[in-house]
Motif scaffolding. Structure first.
Motif, short mmCIF file in Angstrom:
data_model
loop_
_atom_site.label_atom_id
_atom_site.label_comp_id
_atom_site.label_asym_id
_atom_site.label_seq_id
_atom_site.Cartn_x
_atom_site.Cartn_y
_atom_site.Cartn_z
N GLY A 69 0.84 -1.19 -0.10
CA GLY A 69 0.13 0.06 -0.06
C GLY A 69 0.73 1.34 -0.04
O GLY A 69 1.87 1.14 -0.33
N LYS A 70 0.30 2.29 0.37
CA LYS A 70 0.91 3.78 0.36
C LYS A 70 1.73 3.88 1.55
O LYS A 70 1.56 3.21 2.83
N MET A 71 2.91 4.29 1.28
CA MET A 71 3.60 4.77 2.56
C MET A 71 3.66 5.91 2.77
O MET A 71 3.43 6.95 2.08
N MET A 72 3.10 6.43 4.20
CA MET A 72 2.74 7.68 4.60
C MET A 72 3.82 8.25 5.56
O MET A 72 4.17 7.37 6.50
N LEU A 73 4.20 9.50 5.56
CA LEU A 73 4.53 10.08 6.78
C LEU A 73 3.56 11.05 7.49
O LEU A 73 3.12 11.81 6.57
N GLY A 125 -6.87 -4.84 3.84
CA GLY A 125 -5.96 -4.92 2.95
C GLY A 125 -4.69 -3.91 2.96
O GLY A 125 -3.70 -4.38 2.64
N ASP A 126 -4.86 -2.93 3.54
CA ASP A 126 -4.24 -1.79 3.58
C ASP A 126 -3.23 -1.80 4.72
O ASP A 126 -3.64 -2.27 5.77
N VAL A 181 2.71 0.61 8.09
CA VAL A 181 3.59 -0.40 8.77
C VAL A 181 4.91 -0.46 8.00
O VAL A 181 6.02 -0.71 8.66
N LEU A 182 4.85 -0.42 6.89
CA LEU A 182 6.28 -0.51 5.99
C LEU A 182 7.37 0.57 6.33
O LEU A 182 8.35 0.16 6.82
N SER A 183 6.69 1.92 6.46
CA SER A 183 7.77 2.95 6.77
C SER A 183 8.39 2.61 8.41
O SER A 183 9.39 2.75 8.64
#
Ligand code: SF4
Lengths: 534, 714, 238
Positions: free
Chosen positions: B70-74, B191-192, B134-136
């Motif tokens: 999904g999207k990486m967000m800061l 899903g996100d 989660v990813l970031s």
């Protein structure tokens, strides 16, 4: 370790046994009258011989005397046995130029401090002694100056070294984080000057290192050259709390040199006075124990008894601490029979009070808790350290000079028991004090009711010679050894007081204890620094 | 782009610049570079987060979208902003400090790599705190863990350094794994991977899964925060780390553990049951107790500080736990209070612990030893360091007027609010934890009295200590900044508490300050919830005293509004300072007046008449704390490995040795059994290695079946 | 504990009435030689010559006693025909300063630090007695303190052995002003039979300024009390 029945020897067997063991390397002289065996040996067999006498034959070490007798050194090791075993004087000689003496301390630990003392004061060094160095003379005393050597000028203050190396005692406790809690030299309310380092890691004290001789007055040195009766003042006053016993030992040494004996009345009175002194000392010691446990009423009641005894002494003898009574050849003054009787009656009253006190203390559990199993000394250690007096008797060593080497009026005429306890803890020492006080009152009574008539003094002419005098002082065996010249002046004087010996063993009791027990252990030992330091 | 955004961009660019200059050849200028560039970066971060913290304008920014993740967000909400702000507050003085401190490594270790790691770490911490997916988050987290390890391991030539580093890395990786697992469970319903969608999806999660998420994440973040029983790495890592890295480790990185706990358990999946809250409370209290118990007798200054970090993180966690319990039992107001207390304490801990670590680092650098056994008397050689260390020690010992007092007092007061809770058992638990924390506070005083006294007072216990010199100005100045911060946070809680209140408001849904505090509490903000007579009552209490003179009204009053007993608690550090100063000044004046006509003589300390008191005769650090060791013998369980009494010739005592071995209670209770059973298991598994191919095929099949089965059941 | 209380009560009051009344119980003091007139100078010389410490000196028929040196050996009165005159009493303390200088330094209580500068034990034993029930200094507002920091009076016994010089200096320096030093016993006053020598000084005045001297070997408790009263300004100086 001590003497067992089958190896207690009669005095007469000893020379033969010594000869058969060491053969012709030594020379044996026997003085039947004084029950004295003098063995002259080479320095090499010294340790062996002394060890054999001490551990195998059950002799105790009285003292060790170094004498500068040009062209040689004379080392004299005096040992004494039980009743009938007499004394053994072991002599060894070597040239003045030699400064190394074999040490006997590795074999006889009782000689440890005595050798250190000689090392410090004479500049002799004892080979094989694991621990030498500043002892009597502190760190600011210049190295190389030995005050007991004849050449040393004792009349003036010796220059000190201004900035000696800082005194850093070796720490025995090697646990990381251990440190030393210093106590003294000026501490507590009325304590004598002495310094203790309590090694600890925080809560409990692991071990105690004493540093003494803050009160060293050099009695042995300043006596040299004095007329004997002037030196008597020193013997009497270096330890005021046991003045009579020490002056008695001194006078008896002089009497032995002059080969005279005090008249029977003087001998009997000496017993009476010596026992009064013991009674007073023990009362004071009990007062000390009571106040160390913060038992205020008991302490003040005991000190009332002590003051009663001081006043009694003053009425009887003219001085509260028996000063000026002993004189070579007997007593300076006669004491009237009536006064002695009165004193003996007063002593009975004192005994009643002491008994009542003991009974009350026995049932004061808060008091007993602080004494029982505190400051214990085992019998084995007491023997090895050669402890004397009530401290030794509380650890099961009952040798008492009044019995072992009878003097003055002790011996056949008087009957008494030597109390003994087995536990070796503070409470055992307290019980011994009470029991001895009772025996003393007994003796006072016996003597006062059977006082022989007659003079109290035999004239003594100045004689050249040397002899040992001894007495069982309140704190234990006291030895005074004298050498006089033809005009009766002192050439060499050696004092071995009981406090010196027992302070040596003090650290045995002061190991692994709670900090607040320290004054209690001190009080139950009841020692004097004045007596020790001389 | 908002101003926050540009500031953050500046921050990352400056960090990049730092990495770049770190890579440049030459070794002399790196210390200054770290210092200057680090300060600039910190200032940028402080401003950016400060704006969000005060204005509340959340910031968010989408980076790029990745398939599968999904999207990486800061982004930065108030919670992130608070943590970022603290990070900046610690990094600023630490950067300045490094200018002087790094000199000790010149020629021995590469300053180049230090600079590179330092700025990468700074950036990764910021990234972690700003990650909104989660990813970031995991990328930032992993980078932060690895870089932390590399910096701790900086003095890599020492053998124990490497070993400690390995333990640190190992435990940290286990934690990360647990956190990832927790995220995986969370993400099952959505899903996100964005935090926002996780939050939305978490509502559908079952109770069991909730418990799993809680346990896994609490374990994972607990490792970072140094909570028991996963605290072993902390006291190992600190002593080997450079002084400035230690300050960051304790002042910033531990906080990330707390951040994780708050982010998941308060935000994404708010805790649902009292049980979970109690677990947090108990673990927190236990950590506090265990931490301080091991800190007090410790001789190594940095180890002691490390143990004390465990203690403080424990207090923070206990506060959070109390908050969770209040929240789940329907009492949002005390819950808000508890969160405020916890976050306040965390802030304070960052400040004073960084200060103390910098102090310890200075002493270590100037004397060459961290062991209090060989220090002492440094107040004469290093007066500034001594002064600032004293401020740190007073703060951490929770003595007014410094910051530790306020937050510990708040925490304890909050625990006392357990009267509102329904269950008796929970009440008793609260009471016990309160008692535990009180004991902790008492021990902390002992611990830091010892730390200050043994380092700075008394006699020098070693040659090196006697020859020490004051630290470089950059080092003392940086400690000074922290000391002033400790003081300000101590006397101005009336400004800090409302700020914290706004941070926690989204999670408890009420404002504790608005509910509890009469209107005069917050400067210039009206609140007409209370009638005039009621407010007047508080005026009588002195709430307005000195409002013109003192910067902000210093009185902290919380009340419940009851008629009979309206005040829950009231306290004023600002007034305390004023009174303290008045008392001191007054006493001084009175003494001067009384002794005007008498002469004053100064003499040496009375030492029983002894001429010179050698250092061996002064109280040692071990001796000072030995009573604690003795009282808690049952916990320390020392094993005597040697108890020797050595003698020469039977009676000449030559040495008494008593060596004791202590295994940390946690290692004894958890570490050892795990290692033991782990070995056993490995042996068993070893037997499965028959070497035959079909056996391995059977294992694979069985594993596959098991996975399918679990999937099917779920 | 109750039994101890009872015992204490039963023992009754033993305390001396001094200084309000004279104490005359037997044995409180050994007394000391007193100046005496002899039949002739020869005889006086012979009597004076018996003193081992040189405390006696004769001018013609008159024998004077320097009490500072007398160690109570009793030898001057041993010979019954020409015995020295002997006086009782105990108010022996004497100031080394002019009476005006001493007064008014202390108005109420006194705190006393005791220092052993090589004393033999008799002096110390007498010092211990002053706080026991018979003499009880507490009733007079005198207290023994373990630290010189709070002490007004330093009671020093012993000839001042060399290792005690530094502790004595330190102790004196640690006392706050105003302070007084009392030398207890012949040793502290004049060195007694020990000093001066390589190991001991001729009394403590070689190290600290002495305000009051108590001769005697040892001075009895009442003599100590007398000296303390003198420090407190509660008695006339002799
Ligand atoms: S008692 Fe002794 S010291 Fe005193 S004067 Fe007489 S002979 Fe001299």
């Amino acid at each position: 370790m001590g003497p067992t029945l089958n190896n207690v020897l009669k005095f007469t067997d000893l020379p033969r046994m010594v000869a058969s063991r060491w053969g012709d390397s030594l020379e044996i002289k026997i003085d039947q009258e004084r029950q004295l065996i003098q063995i002259t040996c080479d320095p090499e067999v010294l340790q062996d011989l002394c060890q054999w006498l001490f551990y195998r034959q059950g002799y105790s070490l009285a003292t060790l005397i170094a004498e500068e007798a040009p062209p040689e050194w004379v080392m004299r090791y005096i040992l004494y046995g039980d009743t009938g075993n007499g004394q053994v004087h072991v002599l060894t000689r070597f040239p003045l130029s030699r400064t190394k003496v074999p040490s006997i301390s590795p074999a006889i630990h009782a000689a440890d401090w005595q050798e250190r003392e000689i090392e410090d004061l004479f500049g002799l060094s004892f080979e094989g002694h694991p621990k030498l160095g500043d002892f009597i003379l502190h760190e600011d005393w210049p190295e190389g100056a030995s005050p007991m050597r004849t050449a040393f000028d004792a009349s003036r203050l010796h220059p000190r070294q201004e900035s000696g190396p800082p005194w850093r005692p070796e720490m025995i406790v090697k646990t990381p984080g251990a440190f030393m809690m210093p106590v003294g030299p000026v501490y507590s309310d009325t304590a004598e000057s002495a310094h203790f380092l309590l090694e600890t890691v925080g809560e409990d004290v692991v071990r105690t290192i004493p540093k003494f001789f803050y009160k060293y007055r050099g009695v042995e040195k300043i006596a040299e050259g004095m007329p004997a009766d002037h030196a008597l003042l020193l013997a009497e006053r270096f330890s005021g709390s046991s003045a009579f016993a020490h002056s008695l030992a001194f006078c008896q040494a002089l009497e032995a040199i002059c080969k005279i004996q005090a008249p029977p009345r003087a001998r009997a009175l000496r017993v009476l006075l010596a026992e009064m002194e013991r009674l007073r000392h023990h009362t004071a010691a009990v007062a000390g124990i009571c106040s160390s446990t913060a038992l205020a009423v008991a302490a003040s009641q005991t000190s009332i008894i002590e003051e009663d005894l001081l006043r009694l002494t003053c009425r009887l003898a003219g001085h509260r601490y028996f000063f000026g009574l002993n004189t070579p050849g007997g007593l300076a003054r006669d004491l009237p029979d009536g006064e002695c009787k009165k004193a003996s009656e007063a002593a009975w009253i004192v005994l009643d009070k002491l008994k009542e006190l003991h009974e009350m203390l026995r049932f004061t559990s808060s008091f007993l808790d602080r004494l029982e199993e505190v400051g214990s000394v085992s019998r084995k250690k007491a023997v090895a350290y050669g402890l004397v007096g009530p401290v030794a008797r509380a650890s099961g060593v009952s040798r008492d000079l009044r019995v072992a080497q009878p003097y003055a009026g002790y011996g056949q005429q008087t009957k008494f028991q030597v109390p003994r306890e087995a536990e070796g803890d503070g409470y055992a020492r307290l019980r011994v004090l009470f029991a001895e006080a009772e025996q003393s009152v007994n003796l006072i009574h016996q003597v006062a009711s059977t006082l022989p008539a007659g003079p109290v003094r035999t004239a003594a002419a100045p004689t050249e010679g040397c002899a040992l005098g001894w007495a069982e002082a309140p704190r234990g065996a006291a030895f005074h050894w004298l050498r006089t010249d033809g005009s009766g002046n002192i050439r060499r004087y050696r004092v071995m007081p009981p406090s010196f010996v027992n302070w040596h063993g003090f650290h045995l009791a002061a190991e692994e204890f709670a900090f607040q027990d320290f004054p209690i252990i001190m009080a139950t030992f009841g020692l004097s620094n004045a007596e020790c330091d001389r | 782009m908002t101003e926050t955004g540009s500031l953050l961009l500046t921050f990352f660019i400056v960090c990049g610049l730092g990495v770049f200059t770190g890579g440049l050849p030459g070794n002399e200028k790196h210390a200054a570079c770290v210092s200057i560039i680090g300060s600039v970066a910190s200032l940028a971060l402080l401003t950016a987060s400060g704006i969000v913290l005060l204005s509340g304008r959340a910031f968010s920014m989408a980076l790029w979208a990745l398939p599968l993740f999904g999207k990486m967000m800061l982004g930065m909400d108030r919670m992130s902003a608070l943590f970022l702000f603290i990070t900046g507050m610690v990094f600023l003085p630490v950067s300045i400090f490094s200018a002087g401190y790094l000199k000790r490594y010149t020629g021995r270790y590469s300053l180049k790599s230090f600079a590179v790691f330092y700025f990468l770490l700074f950036a990764s911490i910021a990234l972690t705190l700003m990650a909104m997916d989660v990813l970031s988050f995991v990328i930032g987290w992993e980078a932060m863990s690895l870089l932390g390890y590399l910096l701790v391991n900086y003095e890599h030539e020492q053998a124990d350094t490497t070993r400690s580093g390995m333990v640190m890395l190992l435990m940290s990786e286990a934690g990360t794994l647990a956190v990832i697992l927790a995220f995986v469970i969370l993400a099952r319903t959505t899903g996100d991977m964005g935090f926002a969608s996780l939050r939305a999806g978490a509502v559908h999660l079952g109770a069991v899964a909730g418990w799993f998420v809680f346990l896994l994440s609490f374990f994972g973040f607990g490792v970072k925060a140094g909570l028991v029983p996963v605290n072993s790495w902390l006291p190992m890592a600190h002593p080997v780390a450079p002084g400035n890295v230690s300050a960051i480790l304790s002042g910033v990185i531990l906080n990330l553990g707390i951040y994780g706990i708050v982010r998941i358990n308060a935000d994404i999946l708010p805790i649902a049951g009292t049980g979970q809250g109690l677990v947090v409370l108990l673990i927190g209290t236990l950590s506090a107790l265990v931490g301080i118990l091991y800190a007090t007798p410790e001789d190594d200054m940095k180890k002691m500080l490390a143990h004390s970090s465990i203690e403080n993180m424990g207090i923070v966690t206990a506060g959070l736990g109390a908050g969770f319990v209040f929240l789940t039992s329907g009492h949002p107001v005390p819950a808000g209070l508890a969160f405020i207390a916890a976050l306040y304490h965390m802030t304070n801990h960052s400040l004073y612990k960084a200060l103390l670590f910098l102090g310890a680092g200075s002493v270590d650098m100037q004397v060459g030893s961290r062991h209090m056994q060989g220090l002492g008397g440094l107040i004469r050689r290093m007066p500034w360091t001594a002064l600032f260390f004293l401020v740190g020690a007073l703060s951490i010992a929770a003595l007014p007027p410094f910051n530790g007092f306020v937050s510990e007092w708040l925490t304890l007061q909050t625990l006392l609010q357990c009267a509102v809770l329904p269950s008796k058992a929970v009440k008793i638990t609260f009471a016990l934890c309160g008692a535990g924390l009180a004991l902790t506070a008492a021990l902390a005083v002992t611990c830091f009295v010892k730390a200050f006294a043994m380092n700075f007072l008394g006699k020098e216990r070693s040659e090196k200590a006697a020859k020490a010199a004051e630290a470089a100005p950059s080092m003392t100045i940086s400690m000074g900044i922290l000391a002033v911060a400790c003081f300000l946070f101590g006397i101005l809680p009336t400004y800090v508490i409302p700020a914290m209140d706004r941070v926690v408001q989204p999670y408890v849904h009420v404002s504790a300050v608005d509910q509890l505090v009469p209107p005069f509490f917050t400067v210039g903000r009206g609140n007409d919830k209370f009638d005039r007579t009621f407010v007047a009552d508080f005026h009588k209490l002195g709430a307005q005293v000195g409002s013109r003179v003192l910067p902000g009204r210093g009185l902290v009053i919380m009340h419940r509004g009851g008629k009979r007993n309206p005040v829950i608690f009231a306290m004023s550090p600002a007034y305390t300072v004023a009174v303290l100063l008045l008392l001191l000044g007054g006493t001084f004046l009175i003494i001067r007046l009384l002794t005007r006509r008498r002469s004053l003589t100064h003499g040496p300390a009375w030492s029983g008449g002894l001429g010179r008191l050698p250092p061996e005769m002064t109280y040692s650090a071990t001796g000072f704390s030995n009573p604690v060791r003795v009282i808690f013998r049952g916990i320390f369980r020392p094993v005597t490995v040697r108890d020797a009494r050595e003698t020469v010739a039977n009676h000449f005592r030559s040495a008494i040795r008593k060596d004791q071995l202590e295994i940390h209670m946690i290692d004894r209770l958890f570490g050892k059994p795990i290692v033991h059973y782990g070995r056993r298991l490995a042996e068993r598994l070893g037997r499965m290695h028959s070497g035959r191919v079909n056996a391995y095929a059977a294992y694979v099949l069985a594993a596959l079946l098991a996975v399918l089965l679990i999937q099917g059941l779920a | 504990m109750l039994k101890w209380v009872r015992k204490g009560l039963r023992a009754g009051i033993k305390t001396t009435g001094y200084p309000h009344t004279r104490e005359s119980a037997p044995g409180i003091s050994p007394g000391r030689p007193a100046a005496m007139l002899c039949d002739g100078p020869q005889e006086a010389g012979a009597v004076a010559g018996r003193c081992p410490t040189g405390a006696l000196s004769n001018q013609g028929n008159m024998i004077r006693v320097d009490h500072r040196r007398c160690v109570h050996c009793g030898r001057c009165r041993q010979d019954h025909e020409h015995a020295m005159a002997w006086e009782g009493g105990y108010e022996w303390a004497g100031g080394r300063k002019a009476p005006g200088e001493m007064a008014a330094a202390f108005s109420r209580s006194l705190h006393i630090r005791i220092l052993d500068a090589g004393a033999c034990g008799a002096c110390l034993s007498e010092i211990k007695q002053i706080s026991s029930p018979y003499y009880n200094i507490h009733r007079l507002g005198f207290f023994i303190t373990p630290t010189p920091r709070t002490a007004d009076v330093l009671l020093v016994a012993g000839p001042l052995t060399d290792p005690m010089r530094l502790p004595l200096e330190r102790c004196y320096a640690a006392m706050p002003d105003p302070k007084r030093v009392v030398a207890v016993g012949a040793c502290a006053v004049s060195g007694g039979i020990f000093g001066p020598s390589f190991a001991a000084a001729a009394g403590i005045s070689q190290c600290v300024p002495v305000d009051i001297e108590i001769p005697g070997c040892p001075p009895p408790p009442l003599a100590l009390l007398h000296a303390l009263l003198m420090v407190a300004g509660k008695t006339k100086q002799t």
